[in-house]
Design a protein around this motif. Structure first.
Motif, mmCIF file in Angstrom:
data_model
loop_
_atom_site.group_PDB
_atom_site.id
_atom_site.type_symbol
_atom_site.label_atom_id
_atom_site.label_comp_id
_atom_site.label_asym_id
_atom_site.label_seq_id
_atom_site.Cartn_x
_atom_site.Cartn_y
_atom_site.Cartn_z
ATOM 1 N N ARG A 121 0.834 -1.198 0.000
ATOM 2 C CA ARG A 121 0.000 0.000 0.000
ATOM 3 C C ARG A 121 0.873 1.254 0.000
ATOM 4 N N PHE A 122 1.940 1.224 0.778
ATOM 5 C CA PHE A 122 2.864 2.361 0.827
ATOM 6 C C PHE A 122 3.549 2.554 -0.527
ATOM 7 N N VAL A 123 4.048 1.496 -1.096
ATOM 8 C CA VAL A 123 4.756 1.584 -2.375
ATOM 9 C C VAL A 123 3.830 2.064 -3.482
ATOM 10 N N ASP A 124 2.552 1.714 -3.377
ATOM 11 C CA ASP A 124 1.567 2.117 -4.397
ATOM 12 C C ASP A 124 0.897 3.454 -4.092
ATOM 13 N N SER A 125 1.322 4.139 -3.038
ATOM 14 C CA SER A 125 0.631 5.348 -2.592
ATOM 15 C C SER A 125 0.970 6.586 -3.405
ATOM 16 N N GLY A 126 1.906 6.441 -4.358
ATOM 17 C CA GLY A 126 2.266 7.592 -5.180
ATOM 18 C C GLY A 126 3.717 8.023 -5.029
ATOM 19 N N ILE A 127 4.518 7.228 -4.328
ATOM 20 C CA ILE A 127 5.909 7.620 -4.122
ATOM 21 C C ILE A 127 6.667 7.727 -5.448
ATOM 22 N N ALA A 128 6.205 7.010 -6.465
ATOM 23 C CA ALA A 128 6.862 7.075 -7.778
ATOM 24 C C ALA A 128 6.752 8.463 -8.401
ATOM 25 N N GLU A 129 5.833 9.300 -7.887
ATOM 26 C CA GLU A 129 5.709 10.670 -8.388
ATOM 27 C C GLU A 129 6.966 11.494 -8.109
ATOM 28 N N LEU A 130 7.794 11.019 -7.186
ATOM 29 C CA LEU A 130 9.054 11.711 -6.904
ATOM 30 C C LEU A 130 10.075 11.478 -8.008
ATOM 31 N N GLY A 131 9.886 10.446 -8.807
ATOM 32 C CA GLY A 131 10.795 10.173 -9.917
ATOM 33 C C GLY A 131 12.232 9.991 -9.459
ATOM 34 N N GLU A 132 13.155 10.688 -10.116
ATOM 35 C CA GLU A 132 14.573 10.565 -9.778
ATOM 36 C C GLU A 132 14.904 11.170 -8.417
ATOM 37 N N LYS A 133 13.945 11.856 -7.827
ATOM 38 C CA LYS A 133 14.167 12.453 -6.510
ATOM 39 C C LYS A 133 13.738 11.531 -5.368
ATOM 40 N N LEU A 134 13.375 10.310 -5.709
ATOM 41 C CA LEU A 134 13.048 9.303 -4.698
ATOM 42 C C LEU A 134 14.327 8.603 -4.260
ATOM 43 N N GLY A 135 14.631 8.721 -2.987
ATOM 44 C CA GLY A 135 15.802 8.063 -2.428
ATOM 45 C C GLY A 135 15.421 6.778 -1.717
ATOM 46 N N PRO A 136 16.245 6.311 -0.791
ATOM 47 C CA PRO A 136 15.972 5.059 -0.090
ATOM 48 C C PRO A 136 14.683 5.096 0.728
ATOM 49 N N LEU A 137 14.081 3.947 0.876
ATOM 50 C CA LEU A 137 12.959 3.765 1.787
ATOM 51 C C LEU A 137 13.509 3.202 3.084
ATOM 52 N N LEU A 138 13.225 3.901 4.186
ATOM 53 C CA LEU A 138 13.764 3.519 5.494
ATOM 54 C C LEU A 138 12.725 2.722 6.274
ATOM 55 N N TRP A 139 13.111 1.499 6.628
ATOM 56 C CA TRP A 139 12.252 0.613 7.413
ATOM 57 C C TRP A 139 12.834 0.557 8.821
ATOM 58 N N GLN A 140 12.218 1.324 9.728
ATOM 59 C CA GLN A 140 12.736 1.472 11.091
ATOM 60 C C GLN A 140 11.914 0.625 12.058
ATOM 61 N N PHE A 141 12.599 -0.221 12.810
ATOM 62 C CA PHE A 141 11.908 -1.134 13.722
ATOM 63 C C PHE A 141 11.901 -0.581 15.146
ATOM 64 N N ALA A 142 10.922 -1.000 15.913
ATOM 65 C CA ALA A 142 10.827 -0.567 17.306
ATOM 66 C C ALA A 142 12.074 -0.994 18.069
ATOM 67 N N ALA A 143 12.428 -0.203 19.062
ATOM 68 C CA ALA A 143 13.630 -0.492 19.844
ATOM 69 C C ALA A 143 13.508 -1.816 20.604
ATOM 70 N N THR A 144 12.275 -2.271 20.803
ATOM 71 C CA THR A 144 12.057 -3.533 21.517
ATOM 72 C C THR A 144 12.034 -4.745 20.583
ATOM 73 N N LYS A 145 12.036 -4.498 19.271
ATOM 74 C CA LYS A 145 11.943 -5.593 18.300
ATOM 75 C C LYS A 145 13.255 -6.360 18.249
ATOM 76 N N GLN A 146 13.194 -7.660 18.537
ATOM 77 C CA GLN A 146 14.385 -8.496 18.549
ATOM 78 C C GLN A 146 14.522 -9.272 17.237
ATOM 79 N N PHE A 147 15.735 -9.669 16.954
ATOM 80 C CA PHE A 147 16.035 -10.353 15.700
ATOM 81 C C PHE A 147 15.510 -11.780 15.699
ATOM 82 N N ASP A 148 14.669 -12.065 14.722
ATOM 83 C CA ASP A 148 14.161 -13.408 14.457
ATOM 84 C C ASP A 148 14.578 -13.727 13.022
#
Length: 268
Positions: A94-121
């Protein structure tokens, strides 16, 4: 040997103290993005973490910044703040399809930030990485993950990111682990030890060192004074883009830190 592009910036462009420390007194608020983009080379957008934006909004942002400027977008909390990351596929798409492509060449990385309590599985995280799309429309996507729990500081996590081509946030923080392993064709820094009593948020010597590290990464190397979770597997020596953001601590002076760092890089 050529180097990648180094960009320096801040988180967002709307922050009340910047009305006093950064923006001209007579600047209308609707022109703050335009002004910030004239002084910086990238901005990390935090608003996308909390709410969806319209395609027209992304398009308007793109029109207000110069060529070469790049927005990094923080992915929505609904995709990452969940017990089972592998169940976030619908929110991710849903996020990827929300229109981010409208930024074109000005679209940089997508940051996926996890909660500080989220442990590695390992299994769940591997499944999550497989959900990250390669493109938004015709625009290639670059993904960067930010784990904030010490359990992620292990070779297995680094190996999963390396295989997926996802970068790992290199955090300078008193609260979160530092994982400086290079796992993608770009490097993403979030520097969080600024001091607003310093005009440039960071002392000159610290900025000098970060400029040197950024040059090393951009040229294809790896700095030898940062913590890596998998030091036995160095990254290939090839040019990389580098994104440096001054975040959190010292935020009233973050724009000045980004400008001071870029000045050092231009002079080199």
């Amino acid at each position: 040997m050529r180097s990648g592009t180094i960009r320096t910036g801040i988180g967002g462009w709307t922050f009340e103290p910047w009305d006093e420390t950064f923006y001209p007194a007579d600047l209308p608020k609707k022109r703050q993005l335009e002004y910030a983009a004239s002084k910086l080379t990238t901005i990390e957008v935090n608003g996308t973490f909390y709410r969806s934006q319209k395609p027209e909004t992304f398009g308007a942002w793109a029109e207000q910044v110069p060529d070469g400027f790049v927005f990094s977008l923080k992915a929505p909390r609904y995709a990452v703040n969940r017990k089972v990351l592998a169940e976030g596929g619908e929110s991710i798409q849903r996020f990827v399809d929300s229109g981010i492509a409208e930024l074109g060449e000005k679209l940089g990385p997508l940051l996926w930030q996890f909660a500080a309590t989220k442990q590695f599985d390992p299994d769940d995280f591997a499944a999550f990485l497989k959900l990250l799309p390669a493109k938004a429309g015709a625009i290639p996507l670059r993904h960067v993950v930010e784990p904030r729990h010490q359990s992620f500081a292990c070779p297995e996590f680094v190996d999963l990111c390396r295989k997926a081509g996802a970068a790992i946030v290199m955090a300078e923080s008193d609260d979160y682990p530092q994982i400086a392993d290079v796992t993608a064709d770009f490097v993403y820094l979030r520097l969080q030890k600024g001091d607003e009593t310093i005009p440039t948020a960071y002392p000159a010597q610290a900025l000098d060192r970060w400029a040197e590290r950024a040059r090393i990464w951009a040229a294809g190397g790896q700095p030898d004074d940062l913590q890596r979770a998998d030091p036995d597997h160095p990254a290939p020596n090839r040019p990389r883009d580098v994104f440096v953001y001054f975040i959190r601590s010292g935020k009233p002076r973050a724009p000045h830190a980004a400008m001071a760092l870029m000045d050092r890089l231009r002079d080199s």
